[in-house]
Enzyme design. Structure first.
Site, short mmCIF file in Angstrom:
data_model
loop_
_atom_site.label_atom_id
_atom_site.label_comp_id
_atom_site.label_asym_id
_atom_site.label_seq_id
_atom_site.Cartn_x
_atom_site.Cartn_y
_atom_site.Cartn_z
N GLN A 104 -92.84 7.92 -20.67
CA GLN A 104 -92.00 6.73 -20.78
C GLN A 104 -92.17 5.95 -19.49
O GLN A 104 -92.33 6.52 -18.42
CB GLN A 104 -90.55 7.19 -21.00
CG GLN A 104 -89.59 6.12 -21.43
CD GLN A 104 -88.99 5.38 -20.24
OE1 GLN A 104 -88.67 5.95 -19.21
NE2 GLN A 104 -88.83 4.08 -20.40
N HIS A 116 -88.46 -3.32 -24.11
CA HIS A 116 -87.53 -2.57 -24.96
C HIS A 116 -87.91 -1.11 -24.72
O HIS A 116 -89.08 -0.73 -24.88
CB HIS A 116 -87.75 -2.96 -26.43
CG HIS A 116 -86.77 -2.38 -27.40
ND1 HIS A 116 -86.01 -3.18 -28.23
CD2 HIS A 116 -86.42 -1.11 -27.68
CE1 HIS A 116 -85.25 -2.42 -28.99
NE2 HIS A 116 -85.48 -1.14 -28.66
N TYR A 117 -86.94 -0.29 -24.32
CA TYR A 117 -87.20 1.11 -24.01
C TYR A 117 -88.02 1.76 -25.13
O TYR A 117 -87.75 1.54 -26.31
CB TYR A 117 -85.87 1.88 -23.86
CG TYR A 117 -86.08 3.35 -23.64
CD1 TYR A 117 -86.10 3.88 -22.36
CD2 TYR A 117 -86.29 4.21 -24.71
CE1 TYR A 117 -86.31 5.23 -22.15
CE2 TYR A 117 -86.51 5.57 -24.52
CZ TYR A 117 -86.53 6.06 -23.24
OH TYR A 117 -86.75 7.40 -23.03
N HIS A 118 -89.00 2.57 -24.77
CA HIS A 118 -89.74 3.36 -25.75
C HIS A 118 -90.28 4.63 -25.11
O HIS A 118 -90.82 4.62 -24.01
CB HIS A 118 -90.86 2.54 -26.42
CG HIS A 118 -91.77 1.82 -25.48
ND1 HIS A 118 -91.39 0.71 -24.75
CD2 HIS A 118 -93.08 2.02 -25.17
CE1 HIS A 118 -92.42 0.27 -24.03
NE2 HIS A 118 -93.44 1.06 -24.26
N GLN A 119 -90.09 5.73 -25.83
CA GLN A 119 -90.55 7.06 -25.42
C GLN A 119 -91.79 7.38 -26.26
O GLN A 119 -91.70 7.46 -27.49
CB GLN A 119 -89.45 8.10 -25.68
CG GLN A 119 -89.86 9.54 -25.50
CD GLN A 119 -89.90 9.95 -24.05
OE1 GLN A 119 -89.20 9.40 -23.22
NE2 GLN A 119 -90.71 10.92 -23.74
#
Length: 170
Positions: A104, A116-119
């Site tokens: 991440q 936009h948060y992304h794992q």
């Protein structure tokens, strides 16, 4: 606030367009078939990029527009980790990789390029060259097929994965 937003003015978030079933902006590389599943808090989507000799990794994203790790509340953070584990196990069922990796990124210097948060959840193979950054586009058709395979591994078959407490929305 410990960090400032790096999101440009008038940013059209590709992940928000996907999970909210909105029209896609011109630069959105997502496809509707990239959505594997969605709960109240998070969604699992196919990534448009592959690395090395392999295509098809997954990103776990919050359904709310949260830019970075710093912005996650505890419930969303826990849901992301829960779904990261479920998707990694589904990859083992669907594709039988030799391993899995997650990563991440936050802020430009941290290699974040979608605000936009992304794992990321990667199936791993001895010759995948993941960390050599040989990124390439994966076709919408290949991503759709891989999303179907993961849905099947997650929700049917011999060993279905249990649902999250939030349940599946679509």
């Amino acid at each position: 606030m410990l960090h400032r937003s790096h999101e440009p003015a008038n940013y059209q978030c590709p992940f928000c367009e996907l999970v909210n079933d909105l029209p896609f902006s011109q630069d959105n590389l997502c496809a509707p078939t990239d959505l594997i599943y969605q709960t109240d808090l998070v969604a699992a989507i196919m990534a448009c990029d592959g690395f090395g000799n392999y295509g098809g990794h997954v990103m776990i994203i919050p359904t709310a527009h949260l830019e970075a790790l710093y912005d996650l509340d505890e419930a969303t953070g826990a849901a992301i980790m829960r779904e990261t584990k479920r998707v990694a196990l589904a990859m083992k069922l669907a594709w039988n990789p030799e391993g899995t990796s997650t990563r991440q990124h936050n802020e430009p210097a941290g290699n974040q390029h979608v605000w936009h948060y992304h794992q990321h959840v990667f199936p791993r193979y001895a010759d995948d060259e993941l960390y050599r950054q040989l990124r390439h586009r994966v076709s919408i058709e290949d991503r759709a097929a891989k999303a179907r395979e993961l849905r099947q591994a997650l929700f049917s078959g011999e060993h279905p994965m249990p649902l999250s407490p939030e349940g599946i929305i679509r």
